[in-house]
Design an enzyme around this catalytic site. Structure first.
Site, mmCIF file in Angstrom:
data_model
loop_
_atom_site.group_PDB
_atom_site.id
_atom_site.type_symbol
_atom_site.label_atom_id
_atom_site.label_comp_id
_atom_site.label_asym_id
_atom_site.label_seq_id
_atom_site.Cartn_x
_atom_site.Cartn_y
_atom_site.Cartn_z
ATOM 1 N N GLY A 13 -9.806 -12.703 12.036
ATOM 2 C CA GLY A 13 -10.471 -12.169 13.066
ATOM 3 C C GLY A 13 -9.518 -10.901 13.516
ATOM 4 C CB ILE A 14 -8.804 -9.789 17.105
ATOM 5 C CG1 ILE A 14 -10.049 -9.534 17.609
ATOM 6 C CG2 ILE A 14 -7.919 -8.516 17.610
ATOM 7 C CD1 ILE A 14 -10.548 -10.004 18.993
ATOM 8 C CB SER A 138 -11.320 -11.526 27.479
ATOM 9 O OG SER A 138 -12.619 -11.505 27.215
ATOM 10 C CE1 TYR A 151 -10.966 -16.782 25.819
ATOM 11 C CE2 TYR A 151 -12.615 -15.297 26.880
ATOM 12 C CZ TYR A 151 -11.679 -15.459 25.812
ATOM 13 O OH TYR A 151 -11.482 -14.447 24.865
HETATM 14 N N1 LIG Z 1 -13.747 -12.447 19.426
HETATM 15 C C1 LIG Z 1 -14.261 -11.646 20.648
HETATM 16 O O1 LIG Z 1 -15.113 -11.453 20.743
HETATM 17 C C2 LIG Z 1 -13.044 -11.657 21.391
HETATM 18 C C3 LIG Z 1 -13.383 -11.033 22.638
HETATM 19 C C4 LIG Z 1 -12.248 -10.904 23.556
HETATM 20 C C5 LIG Z 1 -11.161 -11.385 23.329
HETATM 21 N N2 LIG Z 1 -10.876 -12.200 22.291
HETATM 22 C C6 LIG Z 1 -9.590 -12.828 22.208
HETATM 23 O O2 LIG Z 1 -9.118 -12.389 20.943
HETATM 24 C C7 LIG Z 1 -8.073 -13.433 20.251
HETATM 25 C C8 LIG Z 1 -8.481 -13.727 18.723
HETATM 26 O O3 LIG Z 1 -9.937 -13.943 18.837
HETATM 27 P P1 LIG Z 1 -10.582 -13.650 17.544
HETATM 28 O O4 LIG Z 1 -12.198 -13.834 17.720
HETATM 29 O O5 LIG Z 1 -10.063 -12.869 16.531
HETATM 30 O O6 LIG Z 1 -10.579 -15.287 16.818
HETATM 31 P P2 LIG Z 1 -10.785 -15.825 15.256
HETATM 32 O O7 LIG Z 1 -11.400 -14.933 14.487
HETATM 33 O O8 LIG Z 1 -11.071 -17.452 15.487
HETATM 34 O O9 LIG Z 1 -9.076 -15.781 14.923
HETATM 35 C C9 LIG Z 1 -8.169 -16.940 15.170
HETATM 36 C C10 LIG Z 1 -6.754 -16.634 14.687
HETATM 37 O O10 LIG Z 1 -6.124 -17.253 15.985
HETATM 38 C C11 LIG Z 1 -5.279 -18.469 15.267
HETATM 39 N N3 LIG Z 1 -5.480 -19.563 16.547
HETATM 40 C C12 LIG Z 1 -6.614 -20.066 16.691
HETATM 41 N N4 LIG Z 1 -6.328 -21.127 17.680
HETATM 42 C C13 LIG Z 1 -4.907 -20.969 17.680
HETATM 43 C C14 LIG Z 1 -3.813 -21.871 18.485
HETATM 44 N N5 LIG Z 1 -4.232 -22.975 19.222
HETATM 45 N N6 LIG Z 1 -2.635 -21.598 18.057
HETATM 46 C C15 LIG Z 1 -2.254 -20.459 17.388
HETATM 47 N N7 LIG Z 1 -3.036 -19.750 16.716
HETATM 48 C C16 LIG Z 1 -4.331 -20.115 16.954
HETATM 49 C C17 LIG Z 1 -6.127 -18.762 14.097
HETATM 50 O O11 LIG Z 1 -5.469 -19.683 13.241
HETATM 51 P P3 LIG Z 1 -6.557 -20.940 12.535
HETATM 52 O O12 LIG Z 1 -6.936 -20.125 11.313
HETATM 53 O O13 LIG Z 1 -5.185 -21.573 11.930
HETATM 54 O O14 LIG Z 1 -7.260 -21.503 13.451
HETATM 55 C C18 LIG Z 1 -6.623 -17.327 13.456
HETATM 56 O O15 LIG Z 1 -5.457 -16.916 13.127
HETATM 57 C C19 LIG Z 1 -8.401 -14.558 21.165
HETATM 58 O O16 LIG Z 1 -7.267 -14.652 22.243
HETATM 59 C C20 LIG Z 1 -9.649 -14.399 22.128
HETATM 60 O O17 LIG Z 1 -9.485 -14.894 23.276
HETATM 61 C C21 LIG Z 1 -11.925 -12.183 21.308
#
Ligand SMILES: NC(=O)c1ccc[n+]([C@@H]2O[C@H](COP(=O)([O-])OP(=O)(O)OC[C@H]3O[C@@H](n4cnc5c(N)ncnc54)[C@H](OP(=O)(O)O)[C@@H]3O)[C@@H](O)[C@H]2O)c1
Length: 242
Positions: A13-14, A138, A151
């Site tokens: 992801g990000i 976020s 959240y």
């Molecule tokens: N996507 C969006 O639209 C969006 C918008 C605003 C903010 N965000 C924020 O961006 C961040 C990343 O989101 P993403 O969309 O990139 O998520 P993602 O695609 O699900 O990627 C998650 C990454 O974080 C790790 N992770 C998940 N749960 C964890 C935990 N409990 N402890 C340590 N590592 C953990 C995962 O490891 P594993 O693969 O081992 O689970 C993976 O490396 C988060 O803080 C989220 O709140 C996302």
């Protein structure tokens, strides 16, 4: 000497997009993940192949207190000094308000707020002078629109944390900023039902989700531009609150 960046949740992801962006700019990378070690190893190989930098992965679940020590010990054992820290890993809980428990509320708070605060406290001496910390906040911490109360509130706390930390990191000559993404097309969003995805697209002026790669450039800018401090940069494609 090569620069070093730590990215929590850096294996997909990000976080992975930020890792790729920084890797291409010559940063060695330390990436953490929660459970998916197979994917973490794939990411490690992929990024080191693409960027020609050293990439390490460490399992460190942000809901577990012990993971703070795991990351801190890794840094000291390997004698690593960091130029950049990206506090990116986060979690949510989508239980309806009526069914929310104090345990689930506390878990989201621990992972999104307590963990990065106390990780930073442990590793601050491992961040170089003129180093930089970037938090992933976020849009849901700004627009009270999240499905998950915990959240939205924790991401609001992350934004406040960034601003409050400026004063505390100043003696270390370390800057701190945050990115508040809108809707980014990662697994987090891809798993949502098509109708919800369409609603999101309709509420975004640009009519689409953000690509992780276009968001990653904002993190790099915050890390490398020496005058950004205490800022939350919103990247939402023009989200309309309706
Ligand atoms: N996507 C969006 O639209 C969006 C918008 C605003 C903010 N965000 C924020 O961006 C961040 C990343 O989101 P993403 O969309 O990139 O998520 P993602 O695609 O699900 O990627 C998650 C990454 O974080 C790790 N992770 C998940 N749960 C964890 C935990 N409990 N402890 C340590 N590592 C953990 C995962 O490891 P594993 O693969 O081992 O689970 C993976 O490396 C988060 O803080 C989220 O709140 C996302």
């Amino acid at each position: 000497m090569k620069k070093y960046a730590l990215i929590t949740g850096g294996t997909k992801g990000i976080g992975k997009a930020v890792a790729l962006c920084l890797g291409k700019a010559g940063y060695n990378l330390l990436l953490t993940y929660a459970t998916d070690s197979v994917l973490a190893e794939e990411t490690q190989k992929e990024l080191s192949g693409l960027c020609g930098v050293k990439v390490s992965v460490v399992q460190a679940d942000i809901t577990q207190r012990v993971a703070i020590g795991v990351i801190a010990d890794y840094l000291t054992t390997h004698d690593l000094l960091l130029d950049a820290v990206v506090m990116n890993a986060g979690l949510t809980c989508r239980d309806p308000f009526e069914q929310m428990t104090m345990e689930s509320w506390e878990k989201v708070f621990f992972g999104n707020v307590h963990f990065p605060v106390f990780l930073l406290q442990r590793i601050i001496q491992q961040i170089k002078k003129e180093g930089s910390v970037v938090f992933t906040g976020s849009l849901m911490g700004i627009q009270p629109h999240s499905v998950s109360l915990a959240y939205g509130v924790t991401k609001g706390a992350v934004h406040s944390l960034v601003k409050n930390l400026v004063k505390f990191l100043e003696p270390y000559d370390v800057r701190v900023n945050g990115v508040a993404p809108g809707f980014v097309d990662t697994e987090w969003q891809k798993t949502k039902p098509a109708e919800i995805r369409r609603n999101i697209e309709n509420k975004t002026s640009l009519g689409r989700f953000c690509e992780p790669e276009e968001l990653a450039e904002v993190y790099k800018m915050l890390i490398e531009n020496k005058y950004f401090n205490g800022e939350i940069v919103v990247v939402d494609g023009g989200y309309l609150y309706k």
